[in-house]
Each structure stands twice: as structure tokens, then as C-alpha cells.
Design a protein around this motif. Structure first.
Motif, mmCIF file in Angstrom:
data_model
loop_
_atom_site.group_PDB
_atom_site.id
_atom_site.type_symbol
_atom_site.label_atom_id
_atom_site.label_comp_id
_atom_site.label_asym_id
_atom_site.label_seq_id
_atom_site.Cartn_x
_atom_site.Cartn_y
_atom_site.Cartn_z
ATOM 1 N N GLY A 61 -32.747 -65.205 43.766
ATOM 2 C CA GLY A 61 -31.688 -64.733 44.657
ATOM 3 C C GLY A 61 -32.022 -64.805 46.131
ATOM 4 O O GLY A 61 -31.196 -64.456 46.981
ATOM 5 N N ARG B 112 -32.106 -65.828 49.708
ATOM 6 C CA ARG B 112 -31.064 -66.626 50.380
ATOM 7 C C ARG B 112 -31.674 -67.614 51.384
ATOM 8 O O ARG B 112 -32.437 -67.211 52.252
ATOM 9 N N ARG C 123 -31.341 -69.117 46.232
ATOM 10 C CA ARG C 123 -29.889 -69.261 46.421
ATOM 11 C C ARG C 123 -29.650 -69.920 47.781
ATOM 12 O O ARG C 123 -29.847 -69.283 48.822
#
Ligand code: NAD
Length: 422
Positions: A216, A218, A241
Motif C-alpha cells: 500500500g 504510495r 501502490r
């Protein structure tokens, strides 16, 4: 030694010199060695006459700057771009010296460039420019002298033409004169992805150091060429991500994550514009740099993060894929914001590391499996990360200055051992 006060922030050569100067001073480098390492060894300008497809005769300007041969043959890419200047090539050549020293491979540094717009040239014109440039430089190139590689605007095909032209001049096939060649011509498995893979390895290490998780996490990436698109793909596959990407035409942002496999096919398979990809909000090419994220990877061109905009950067880790994306005057602002910077001369050194492996394989005439290349790359990158962090702690400097100090220390040590040939 000069001062930072009068610096022209956008001149990459001055930016490179300013960092060199800070690091050299911290190291207490002798004045004589400082002077020796500050200047390049050789600068070559060539005027390249080329008959264009329509029969016109055009003359292009090309450069090759050899910054250092102290630790081995010169090594460094060739750039085709309308923006090429001698100062830019000088800066890039010195960064190659420091980069090769940071990852401790036995090369000095060089860089080349031709002022041209490859997008406006036909393949036949590109081939003629490349061959004449190589012919003009042939006496200074060679596996034991100076070994070019791809950079902005150049690719495997151009490396193949350089290899062929050089080989014709020396009357034998010399694959080791360039790296980043096609695999069928003595290229290395894993070279094409190496810079992106190196960035992934360094980011993974930085995350571990900061106690952050991959899942996850970013990521925003500026540039979707060789380096940017590869690191985007590898990070996407590893569980990051990727929420923002851009190229010269514009950017895409989607906080839920962009489908990078589909985007890769869209841009590099179907040859469509990145900004037209459905599944993200459109931005300008540089606006993407200032959206909130955990990891920001500038992987396009120089001078993107400057004293005028560094306060707008909202990341935890800045991992530099491009050479010189951050100006020297932005460094302090990033430091004050507590951003963990993985400097270009460490973070994007995966490319030159696998170029070194390619050169070794060409000389051995024995080629390695991709898993072996990737494993050895990982060892080099992780070890170099640890060494840079160690310098940062010992000398209480930021990661960028630590990387320069490690590199200058290594080159200076070799220079003291060799001495000065009178
Ligand atoms: P490339 O030509 O393959 O790709 C460059 C990308 O940057 C393209 O997507 C282009 O559209 C984009 N771009 C150009 N100007 C832009 C702008 N103003 N805003 C946003 N995007 C822009 O080049 P590359 O080989 O990927 O190199 C990118 C950077 O990485 C350069 O700084 C290069 O020196 C550095 N680098 C490359 C390698 C390598 O192995 N290729 C190794 C180390 C460092």
C-alpha cells in the motif's frame, strides 16, 4: 575552494560542483587533489556532418567529456537531446565518476551527448549521426579506455551501431566497447531493467530503515521512459501502490492506484499518449511531483525540484531515478522537511552496475543467467546503501553529501596510490 553564494541554481555543472565542494571540505581533502578531481580529464567536441534523408547536409554538435580515469576506464551514457550543453555533459560525467565509486565498480566517469531531437530524425538519419560521432571519437573509445551506454534519447539499437562502427575501425568485433547492447550482440540479461530494479532495491532498503511497509505504500513517478516505466512496473508487481505518473506530455493521478501493467501496454505497446489513459485525473508533467505520497521518484530530467518549489514536495522518501533532478539550493529545504533522500549517484546506479556486469561478461565471453545478474545487482545496491548510511551517521551529514564523501574518498585514495605522472 569557492562558495555556494553565487551559484546559478539551474546550471547542473555548478550544482554538481557545489556538492563536490561541500563533501570535499567535510573530508578535509588536500587542495591539490581537490583541484585534480574538480576538473575533467578531457573534453572533446565534434562537429558531425550528416546527409539528411532529403539530401541536405546538416552539421550536428556532439560532446564526450571524460571526467576521470583514476579507478579504471571511463564509463558513461550518451544523450541525444536538443537541450544538451557542454556544461550538462560535464556535470553528468563527474556524476558518473562518483556513481561508479559509490557502488565500487572499477570505472572512472564520462558522458557524451549530441544536440539533436531524436523524435524528429528518421532511423536512417539517427544511424548516420551515431556512426559519424563514433568514428570521430574512435581513438578515445574502447573497452580499456571509455565505454559508453544509453541515456536520454538513446537505446539498444544506437549502442549496436556504436559497437559496429568502432569494430569496423579497429578491424575486429569488440562487443565490450559499449554496454546496454541488445542481448544478441553481447548485451547482458537484466540490463534493460537494471536502473529501475536498482531503484526498487534502494526504496525497499529505505522503507526497512524507516520502519515502513511496502504493502500500500504510495508512489509517484515522474518520467515513463526506460527508467520510470520499469520502476513503475517493478514496484506495482512488488505490492507498492503507484498513484501518480507523468511524462513530457502530462501526468496521471489516481489515489486508489493506477493499473501500471495496462498503462505500460498503452504507452509502450499501443504507442498511445500516457495522459489519454483512462483511469486517472490529468495533471501537468511537473505538478505530479507535489501530490502527497510516501515515495517520490523523479525519473525524467534535471532541475525538477528547486528552491522555488521544494517546499511543495510532500513525500517521506525521495528516490532519484534521474540524474540531477534536485538542485543544490533545494537540498537544505528537503533536509528541513525531514525528507529521506536517496541521491541519484546511489539510487540510479543499478544501470551502471549491470553495465559493468555486461562489460565483464563481454570480456569473459561467458554470459550469466538473469537471476545471477539480479542477485549480484541486489548485493551491490544493498551494500552501497549501507555504506552511504554509515558515512551519513559517522560524519553527521545528509545522505547526498555522505554518498559524495564515500565516492571522493575512494577516488582520492586511488589517486594517492597512483601518484601524479609528471
Ligand atoms: P527516456 O528517454 O527513456 O525517458 C525519459 C522520460 O522522461 C520520458 O517518459 C519523457 O516523456 C519524460 N520526460 C521528459 N521531460 C519531461 C518533463 N519535463 N516532465 C515529465 N516527464 C518528462 O530516458 P531514461 O533512460 O528513462 O532516463 C531518464 C533519466 O534517468 C535521465 O535523467 C537519465 O540520465 C537517468 N538515468 C538513466 C539510466 C538508464 O539506464 N537509462 C541510468 C541512470 C540514470
Amino acid at each position: 575552494m569557492g562558495t555556494q553564494a553565487a551559484i546559478n541554481e539551474y546550471n547542473v555543472y555548478e550544482s554538481a560542483e557545489a556538492r563536490f565542494e561541500i563533501a570535499a571540505r567535510k573530508l578535509g581533502l588536500e587542495e591539490g587533489l581537490y583541484k585534480y578531481l574538480k576538473y575533467p580529464n578531457k573534453e572533446i567536441t565534434v562537429y558531425i556532418p550528416v546527409v539528411m534523408d532529403d539530401g541536405r547536409l546538416e552539421v550536428f554538435i556532439g560532446y564526450r567529456v571524460q571526467h576521470s580515469l583514476v579507478r579504471g576506464p571511463c564509463k558513461g551514457g550518451i544523450r541525444y537531446s536538443p537541450q544538451v550543453t557542454l556544461d550538462e555533459v560535464r556535470a553528468l560525467a563527474s556524476w558518473m565518476t562518483w556513481k561508479c565509486a559509490v557502488v565500487n565498480i572499477p570505472f572512472g566517469g564520462a558522458k557524451g551527448g549530441i544536440i539533436c531531437d531524436p523524435e524528429k530524425l528518421s532511423p536512417a538519419e539517427l544511424e548516420r549521426i551515431t556512426r559519424r560521432y563514433t568514428a570521430e571519437l574512435s581513438e578515445w573509445l574502447g573497452p580499456d579506455r571509455d565505454v559508453p551506454a544509453p541515456d536520454l534519447g538513446t537505446d539498444e539499437q544506437i549502442m549496436a551501431w556504436i559497437m559496429d562502427t568502432y569494430s569496423m575501425h579497429v578491424r575486429r568485433t569488440v562487443t565490450g566497447v559499449v554496454t546496454g547492447k541488445p542481448i544478441d550482440l553481447g548485451g547482458s540479461r537484466g540490463r534493460r531493467e537494471a536502473t529501475g530494479r536498482g531503484l526498487l532495491i534502494i526504496t525497499n532498503r529505505a522503507l526497512a530503515r524507516l520502519g515502513m511497509k511496502i504493502s500500500g505504500c504510495r508512489v509517484i513517478i515522474q518520467g515513463f521512459g526506460n527508467v520510470g516505466a520499469t520502476v513503475a512496473r517493478l514496484m506495482h508487481e512488488s505490492g507498492y501502490r503507484v498513484i501518480g505518473v507523468s511524462d513530457v506530455h502530462g501526468g496521471l493521478y489516481n489515489e486508489n492506484g493506477i493499473d501500471i501493467s495496462a498503462l505500460y501496454d498503452w504507452v509502450h505497446g499501443q504507442k498511445k499518449l500516457l495522459v489519454d489513459f483512462p483511469g486517472g485525473e490529468r495533471t501537468s508533467p511537473d505538478e505530479i511531483l507535489f501530490r502527497p505520497c510516501d515515495v517520490l521518484i523523479p525519473a525524467a530530467i534535471e532541475n525538477q525540484i528547486t528552491s522555488a518549489n521544494a517546499h511543495r514536495v510532500q513525500c517521506r522518501i525521495l528516490c532519484e531515478g534521474a540524474n540531477g533532478p534536485t538542485t543544490v539550493l533545494a537540498d537544505d529545504i528537503l533536509d528541513r522537511k525531514g525528507i529521506f533522500v536517496m541521491p541519484d549517484i546511489l539510487a540510479n546506479a543499478g544501470g551502471v552496475t549491470v553495465s559493468y556486469f555486461e562489460w565483464v561478461q563481454d570480456r569473459q565471453g561467458m554470459f550469466w543467467r538473469e537471476s545471477v545478474v539480479n542477485q549480484r545487482l541486489q548485493e551491490v545496491m544493498e551494500h552501497s546503501f549501507d555504506e552511504v548510511l554509515q558515512y551519513a551517521e559517522t560524519h553527521r551529514v545528509n545522505n547526498r553529501i555522505a554518498a559524495y564523501m564515500l565516492a571522493i574518498d575512494r577516488v582520492a585514495k586511488a589517486l594517492r596510490l597512483r601518484g601524479i605522472y609528471a
